[in-house]
Design a protein around this motif. Structure first.
Motif, mmCIF file in Angstrom:
data_model
loop_
_atom_site.group_PDB
_atom_site.id
_atom_site.type_symbol
_atom_site.label_atom_id
_atom_site.label_comp_id
_atom_site.label_asym_id
_atom_site.label_seq_id
_atom_site.Cartn_x
_atom_site.Cartn_y
_atom_site.Cartn_z
ATOM 1 N N GLU A 266 -48.976 23.885 33.965
ATOM 2 C CA GLU A 266 -47.845 23.107 33.480
ATOM 3 C C GLU A 266 -47.180 23.768 32.280
ATOM 4 O O GLU A 266 -45.990 23.570 32.041
ATOM 5 C CB GLU A 266 -48.290 21.690 33.111
ATOM 6 N N TRP B 135 -45.843 10.425 37.478
ATOM 7 C CA TRP B 135 -45.612 11.696 36.795
ATOM 8 C C TRP B 135 -44.196 12.193 37.025
ATOM 9 O O TRP B 135 -43.471 12.549 36.079
ATOM 10 C CB TRP B 135 -46.647 12.682 37.317
ATOM 11 N N ASN B 136 -43.763 12.216 38.270
ATOM 12 C CA ASN B 136 -42.503 12.873 38.593
ATOM 13 C C ASN B 136 -41.274 12.011 38.387
ATOM 14 O O ASN B 136 -40.189 12.553 38.155
ATOM 15 C CB ASN B 136 -42.562 13.415 40.018
ATOM 16 N N ASN C 28 -40.720 12.846 34.889
ATOM 17 C CA ASN C 28 -40.220 14.218 34.794
ATOM 18 C C ASN C 28 -38.746 14.303 35.141
ATOM 19 O O ASN C 28 -37.938 14.876 34.388
ATOM 20 C CB ASN C 28 -41.044 15.111 35.730
ATOM 21 N N THR D 228 -35.671 15.365 32.730
ATOM 22 C CA THR D 228 -35.077 16.700 32.865
ATOM 23 C C THR D 228 -33.816 16.739 33.715
ATOM 24 O O THR D 228 -33.005 17.649 33.553
ATOM 25 C CB THR D 228 -36.100 17.684 33.464
ATOM 26 N N LEU E 226 -44.681 11.952 29.428
ATOM 27 C CA LEU E 226 -44.728 12.964 30.480
ATOM 28 C C LEU E 226 -45.851 13.967 30.260
ATOM 29 O O LEU E 226 -46.539 14.360 31.212
ATOM 30 C CB LEU E 226 -43.377 13.690 30.550
ATOM 31 N N ALA F 27 -48.585 15.757 32.705
ATOM 32 C CA ALA F 27 -48.452 17.195 32.943
ATOM 33 C C ALA F 27 -49.720 17.953 32.559
ATOM 34 O O ALA F 27 -50.083 18.931 33.211
ATOM 35 C CB ALA F 27 -47.266 17.743 32.142
#
Length: 477
Positions: free
Chosen positions: A168, A266-267, A270, A274, A365, A369
């Motif tokens: 990561e 998690w995503n 993310n 981002t 996050l 990660a």
């Protein structure tokens, strides 16, 4: 050539020993390849506002939605990429498949940077962007889960959290590099030059990054766990895809569900941070009369948050080897539930608030990660590890997490409610809490289907005689 020290026994149980240099080289190959892969994949979002003007100049307030829709199109292909590359990696090995994914991603990114604008070829331009994004998604479907598999299978059992967090570190470095290059192009070039040719430069940089990633991976042989599997059962190299899917469905249904939940939590975090927040700060807030940020400022804030995450991600990975994976994952999940909406409210409070909100999301996050790369591979045995990870990871990301920026943008545009990013973050936290409750702790334990693995650096020094000459180790029975 890699080192292969002889097997050792501890308390009567055989264990594998891998050279420390080989372990570090494998981690570097995975991490550097990940830098290239996620630089390529991420720069689209950092240039989204510019790309909306290049490819969707007549779309008005929906230009951002269309641009993010092209971003989401990559996630349509990720399950197909996972279905293709994952089982293939379980049959022919991790390193060869991972070299192919880097080649495909670099090629698609460079070609995206060469697409003529809407003004030059009309509607064909966004169609070509869509095709290149889908090729990127196909590559990403095999890349990340393959890298997860490779690092986990090379990592010593007692330090898998640390080695996994370096993966990561590579991902965050790729995102940070993409954000930095994009910010530099936007800040240094006049607007006309930026729209005419400057936006292409970050995409073209994918070529040298991809070459480095390919070189490192091609020099690496396959993982200890995969070599053990092939030595025991070489016929598995021809196992049909249907059989692999049947094994996953029948024997590892719970693992698929738990892994999917962790991936979703998690995503979503993310991709909200981002991929959606840059658009939220630079265009959405201004459209509703709120205090937003210039594109260069927004990108600079992203870089600051990514650097802060880079500073702690490996320390958290090391910590998980001592206290376990579950406490850190649970902390990140609860923080999302409690802090998701406040973080979004802070984004509307000027520069200081924006930095605070981004750091809060980044803190949530980084808990995922740092720990998920060592947690997820432990849920599956060597036989179906790459395929199981590829399918559950990419289906979860594609159906829920990767589409989050597009759904949030559409919901915000349709309702005028600026809290939608916070709702998504809270929901992600709830999914994370439930998933961690059903997660079995794996810290310090061997991977399923593989011998216990240690590094040559972790072994005690050999016994020596009175002249300092190493004594011959006892023969294995």
């Amino acid at each position: 050539m890699s080192e292969h020290p002889p097997p050792r026994r501890r308390g009567g149980a055989a264990r594998a020993v891998e050279g420390e240099y080989t372990l570090r080289r494998a981690t570097a190959a995975a991490a550097v390849g990940n830098v290239a892969e996620w630089y390529d994949f991420g720069i689209y979002s950092y240039l989204a506002v510019v790309l909306s003007r290049v490819f969707f100049p007549d779309a008005g307030p929906w230009a951002a939605v269309y641009t993010l829709g092209a971003f989401a199109a990559a996630f349509v292909m990720r399950p197909l990429g996972g279905l293709f590359f994952g089982p293939l990696g379980d049959r022919i090995g991790r390193t060869r498949v991972l070299s192919a994914t880097v080649v495909l991603m670099a090629a698609a990114t460079v070609l995206l940077g060469l697409i003529p604008s809407h003004g030059a070829i009309g509607a064909a331009a966004p169609v070509l962007v869509l095709v290149m994004r889908m090729l990127q998604g196909f590559s990403a479907g095999g890349e990340y889960t393959g890298a997860l598999t490779m690092v986990a299978e090379y990592s010593p059992d007692r330090r898998r959290g640390l080695f996994g967090s370096w993966l990561e570190f590579g991902t965050l470095t790729g995102y940070t590099l993409g954000a930095g290059v994009s910010a530099a192009v936007i800040a240094l070039l006049p607007d006309d030059d930026l729209l005419a040719w400057g936006w292409r430069l970050p995409f073209l940089l994918a070529l040298p990054l991809g070459v480095v990633g390919i070189y490192l991976r091609l020099r690496l042989e396959d993982t200890p766990a995969f070599r053990q599997l092939m030595e025991r059962s070489p016929a598995l190299a021809t196992m049909p895809l249907r059989r692999a899917l049947q094994i996953l469905r029948v024997r590892y249904r719970r693992a698929l569900l738990v892994a999917g939940g962790v991936v979703v939590a998690w995503n979503i975090t993310n991709y909200v941070l981002t991929n959606y927040i840059p658009t939220y700060l630079t265009s959405t807030l201004a459209e509703y009369g709120e205090t937003g940020a210039e594109t260069a400022t927004s990108t600079a804030l992203q870089v600051v948050v990514m650097v802060a995450m880079l500073a702690v991600v490996t320390s958290l990975g090391r910590l998980s080897d001592r206290v376990g994976r579950r406490p850190i994952l649970m902390a990140g999940s609860i923080a999302l539930v409690v802090g998701g909406l406040p973080a979004v409210w802070l984004l509307r409070q000027g520069l200081a608030g924006q930095l605070g909100g981004l750091l809060l999301i980044g803190a949530c996050l980084v808990c995922f990660a740092a720990v998920a790369p060592s947690t997820l591979p432990a849920l599956f045995p060597t036989l179906v590890r790459y395929g199981g990870l590829a399918l559950t990871f990419n289906v979860s990301v594609s159906l829920v997490a990767g589409t989050a920026p597009t759904v949030i943008a559409a919901a915000t545009t349709a309702t005028g409610n600026l809290d939608w990013p916070g709702y998504y973050l809270v929901a992600a936290g709830v999914v994370g809490v439930v998933s961690v409750l059903f997660l079995t702790e794996s810290a310090g334990r061997p991977l399923a289907g593989a011998a216990p693995l240690t590094s040559s650096a972790d072994l005690p020094p050999p016994a020596r005689d009175e002249h300092g000459v190493p004594l011959e180790p006892p023969r294995e029975e």
